[in-house]
Write a protein that holds these residues in place. Structure first.
Motif, mmCIF file in Angstrom:
data_model
loop_
_atom_site.group_PDB
_atom_site.id
_atom_site.type_symbol
_atom_site.label_atom_id
_atom_site.label_comp_id
_atom_site.label_asym_id
_atom_site.label_seq_id
_atom_site.Cartn_x
_atom_site.Cartn_y
_atom_site.Cartn_z
ATOM 1 N N ASP A 1 0.830 -1.293 -0.060
ATOM 2 C CA ASP A 1 -0.039 0.047 -0.052
ATOM 3 C C ASP A 1 0.902 1.273 -0.102
ATOM 4 O O ASP A 1 1.567 1.555 1.034
ATOM 5 C CB ASP A 1 -0.840 0.087 1.198
ATOM 6 C CG ASP A 1 -1.724 1.253 1.194
ATOM 7 O OD1 ASP A 1 -1.876 1.943 0.146
ATOM 8 O OD2 ASP A 1 -2.585 1.438 2.243
ATOM 9 N N ARG A 2 1.168 1.925 -1.212
ATOM 10 C CA ARG A 2 2.009 3.023 -1.334
ATOM 11 C C ARG A 2 1.334 4.109 -0.743
ATOM 12 O O ARG A 2 1.980 5.267 -0.590
ATOM 13 C CB ARG A 2 2.288 3.303 -2.678
ATOM 14 C CG ARG A 2 2.980 2.067 -3.317
ATOM 15 C CD ARG A 2 4.288 1.667 -2.783
ATOM 16 N NE ARG A 2 5.135 0.647 -3.697
ATOM 17 C CZ ARG A 2 5.196 -0.364 -3.573
ATOM 18 N NH1 ARG A 2 4.747 -1.227 -2.422
ATOM 19 N NH2 ARG A 2 6.020 -1.187 -4.627
ATOM 20 N N SER A 3 0.311 4.204 -0.158
ATOM 21 C CA SER A 3 -0.539 5.346 0.534
ATOM 22 C C SER A 3 -0.186 5.232 2.126
ATOM 23 O O SER A 3 -0.648 6.097 2.679
ATOM 24 C CB SER A 3 -1.790 5.502 0.146
ATOM 25 O OG SER A 3 -2.552 4.405 0.751
ATOM 26 N N GLY A 4 0.485 4.139 2.593
ATOM 27 C CA GLY A 4 0.785 3.983 3.891
ATOM 28 C C GLY A 4 2.043 4.692 4.436
ATOM 29 O O GLY A 4 2.721 5.533 3.789
ATOM 30 N N VAL A 5 2.354 4.257 5.774
ATOM 31 C CA VAL A 5 3.586 4.766 6.491
ATOM 32 C C VAL A 5 4.870 4.412 5.818
ATOM 33 O O VAL A 5 4.899 3.047 5.544
ATOM 34 C CB VAL A 5 3.292 4.565 7.875
ATOM 35 C CG1 VAL A 5 4.662 5.230 8.526
ATOM 36 C CG2 VAL A 5 2.047 5.348 8.455
ATOM 37 N N THR A 6 5.972 5.330 5.700
ATOM 38 C CA THR A 6 7.272 4.808 5.410
ATOM 39 C C THR A 6 7.789 4.368 6.456
ATOM 40 O O THR A 6 7.897 4.975 7.436
ATOM 41 C CB THR A 6 7.773 5.932 4.353
ATOM 42 O OG1 THR A 6 7.074 6.091 3.183
ATOM 43 C CG2 THR A 6 9.404 5.321 4.089
ATOM 44 N N HIS A 7 8.771 3.263 6.398
ATOM 45 C CA HIS A 7 9.558 2.951 7.565
ATOM 46 C C HIS A 7 11.013 3.302 7.215
ATOM 47 O O HIS A 7 11.357 2.566 6.003
ATOM 48 C CB HIS A 7 9.348 1.576 8.091
ATOM 49 C CG HIS A 7 7.734 1.441 8.532
ATOM 50 N ND1 HIS A 7 7.512 1.831 9.760
ATOM 51 C CD2 HIS A 7 6.835 0.935 7.947
ATOM 52 C CE1 HIS A 7 5.982 1.461 9.825
ATOM 53 N NE2 HIS A 7 5.674 0.923 8.789
ATOM 54 N N GLN A 8 11.749 3.696 7.939
ATOM 55 C CA GLN A 8 13.216 3.784 7.917
ATOM 56 C C GLN A 8 13.817 2.672 8.508
ATOM 57 O O GLN A 8 13.638 2.300 9.783
ATOM 58 C CB GLN A 8 13.910 5.092 8.503
ATOM 59 C CG GLN A 8 15.327 4.880 8.483
ATOM 60 C CD GLN A 8 15.728 6.210 9.031
ATOM 61 O OE1 GLN A 8 15.563 7.346 8.486
ATOM 62 N NE2 GLN A 8 16.412 6.011 10.041
ATOM 63 N N TYR A 9 14.526 1.549 7.669
ATOM 64 C CA TYR A 9 15.064 0.529 8.076
ATOM 65 C C TYR A 9 16.404 0.375 8.885
ATOM 66 O O TYR A 9 16.738 -0.244 9.614
ATOM 67 C CB TYR A 9 14.894 -0.787 7.118
ATOM 68 C CG TYR A 9 13.851 -1.697 7.051
ATOM 69 C CD1 TYR A 9 12.301 -1.023 7.603
ATOM 70 C CD2 TYR A 9 13.945 -2.670 6.602
ATOM 71 C CE1 TYR A 9 11.629 -1.993 7.863
ATOM 72 C CE2 TYR A 9 12.598 -3.643 6.702
ATOM 73 C CZ TYR A 9 11.649 -3.300 7.020
ATOM 74 O OH TYR A 9 10.443 -4.162 7.435
ATOM 75 N N GLY A 10 17.185 1.697 8.539
ATOM 76 C CA GLY A 10 18.438 1.509 9.278
ATOM 77 C C GLY A 10 19.002 2.737 8.614
ATOM 78 O O GLY A 10 18.942 3.469 7.529
ATOM 79 N N THR A 11 19.939 3.732 9.427
ATOM 80 C CA THR A 11 20.931 4.664 9.153
ATOM 81 C C THR A 11 22.202 4.295 9.713
ATOM 82 O O THR A 11 22.082 3.942 11.051
ATOM 83 C CB THR A 11 20.148 6.105 9.452
ATOM 84 O OG1 THR A 11 18.994 6.367 8.557
ATOM 85 C CG2 THR A 11 21.523 7.188 8.976
ATOM 86 N N LEU A 12 23.139 4.388 9.200
ATOM 87 C CA LEU A 12 24.572 4.273 9.769
ATOM 88 C C LEU A 12 25.756 4.894 9.179
ATOM 89 O O LEU A 12 25.666 4.969 7.682
ATOM 90 C CB LEU A 12 24.832 2.617 9.820
ATOM 91 C CG LEU A 12 26.234 2.191 10.480
ATOM 92 C CD1 LEU A 12 25.949 2.494 11.800
ATOM 93 C CD2 LEU A 12 26.446 0.610 10.088
ATOM 94 N N VAL A 13 26.439 5.398 9.989
ATOM 95 C CA VAL A 13 27.677 5.615 9.275
ATOM 96 C C VAL A 13 29.000 5.108 10.201
ATOM 97 O O VAL A 13 29.075 4.962 11.236
ATOM 98 C CB VAL A 13 27.953 7.483 9.799
ATOM 99 C CG1 VAL A 13 29.306 8.040 9.044
ATOM 100 C CG2 VAL A 13 26.883 8.246 9.041
ATOM 101 N N ALA A 14 29.717 4.312 9.427
ATOM 102 C CA ALA A 14 30.919 3.668 9.790
ATOM 103 C C ALA A 14 31.642 4.442 10.826
ATOM 104 O O ALA A 14 31.872 5.539 10.435
ATOM 105 C CB ALA A 14 31.610 3.026 8.750
#
Length: 363
Positions: A286-299
């Motif tokens: 459902d492209r009208s639903g909530v977006t989830h951020q699965y990860g953000t990382l800086v080494a």
């Protein structure tokens, strides 16, 4: 496992169906409905909702992560569940679980019966540490739980009280933040330009929509492997997980089976050619639903160059074109991860709820 009957509560293993809408999928849909009801009740919002299509693929492919589930019924009706996950690598010592009790059914023995079975399963798998996450609303509490990190607070929900009563210690609190995608992206655009200038010529943004291009898979696997070890985790016991190109492909197959759209913005360290930072945004069928951020990382060795802001802003700007109907991005970050929270707040993220990590040593 032998079915256990405790005070008319019948507990049995969860057997995943072969497809999300097949003749054997009824229990899966009951489980999804319970999970969504618990998330709504505990977090105070409906932004963590998921579907059967999103839940099932991880149960069908357990090559990289083991799953165990237990369903509690009373009078034939599903009233609770315990969903467990374990790293598949040899020598792994930790496990985690989600304990789902139908709202209004706490204090009737369901939670104890499920956790007894789950702890026994973890011991049988040779695990010596067991962890759980509880959800909490954005609310004041006169006597909140305080994690051992000292950062953040958790309200006294039914699940939090129960875990504390069973000897679990609160190790960490994460903030669940939301970004309103319906607003202007001017702040993100300006932040991207400043971060790009600060990063300099040694770093460049590369972005793609899954599947990952073949030439980037090895580098993506390498940066994904560091998510378990390079983010703040307090005193939680974290098993290192091995990633290679094959694991990237298996993960992407599960996401495709769920109907997900995934965008990745990464940073390449030009002198070495290595991917040293990334941000992932995902939305379900459902492209009208909530977006989830699965990860953000800086080494760790590349921090201090504003790469976190660079990848987060880059992906938000890209996402507007990919999923224009999505109203919101939801993301989780440890309260002690002040650099990432500073980035979120500067772009316009606001608190939606909180999540608390609990841990107990199994002896």
């Amino acid at each position: 496992m032998t079915t256990t009957d405790t005070n008319a509560i019948v507990i049995a293993p969860f057997v995943p169906p072969s497809a999300p809408h097949g003749p054997d999928a009824a229990e899966l849909h009951e489980l999804v409905a319970l999970d969504n009801a618990v998330c709504l009740s505990d977090s105070g919002g409906d932004h963590l909702r998921q579907t059967a299509e999103e839940m099932l693929p991880g149960w069908l492919d357990q090559t990289d992560r083991l799953r165990r589930g237990f369903i509690a019924r009373r009078g034939g009706r599903l009233v609770g569940a315990l969903l467990m996950g374990f790293a598949a690598e040899t020598g792994s010592v930790a496990g985690e679980f989600d304990l789902l009790i139908e709202p209004g059914q706490w204090g009737q023995g369901i939670e104890d019966a499920l956790l007894d079975v789950g702890e026994a399963e973890a011991r049988a798998l040779g695990r010596t540490s067991l962890q759980a996450w509880s959800l909490h609303p954005v609310a004041e509490d006169a006597e909140p739980y305080v994690p051992r990190t000292g950062w953040g607070r958790a309200t006294r929900t039914d699940l939090a009280r129960f875990l504390a009563s069973r000897g679990y210690e609160l190790e960490q609190v994460e903030r669940n933040s939301g970004f309103d995608l319906r607003n202007s992206l001017e702040i993100a655009t300006a932040a991207y330009a400043r971060a790009e200038a600060a990063a300099g010529d040694d770093y460049r943004v590369v972005a793609w929509t899954l599947p990952t291009p073949a030439e980037l898979r090895a580098g993506f696997a390498a940066i994904l492997s560091r998510l378990a070890t390079d983010v703040p985790s307090g005193d939680l016991v974290i098993d290192e997980e091995a990633w290679d190109e094959g694991r990237v492909l298996r993960r992407e197959a599960r996401l495709a089976a769920a109907g997900s759209l995934v965008s990745v913005a990464a940073v390449e360290h030009v002198p070495s050619g290595a991917l040293v930072a990334y941000n992932e945004l995902l939305i379900g069928e459902d492209r009208s639903g909530v977006t989830h951020q699965y990860g953000t990382l800086v080494a760790k060795e590349h921090r201090g160059h504003r790469l976190g802001m660079l990848v987060k802003a880059a992906n938000l700007l890209r996402w507007r074109e990919l999923a224009p109907q999505s109203p919101q991005v939801s993301t989780f970050n440890a309260e002690e991860n002040r650099p990432m929270l500073d980035i979120n707040e500067a772009i316009g993220f606001v608190p939606l709820s909180y999540a608390a990590a609990w841990q107990r040593a199994l002896v």
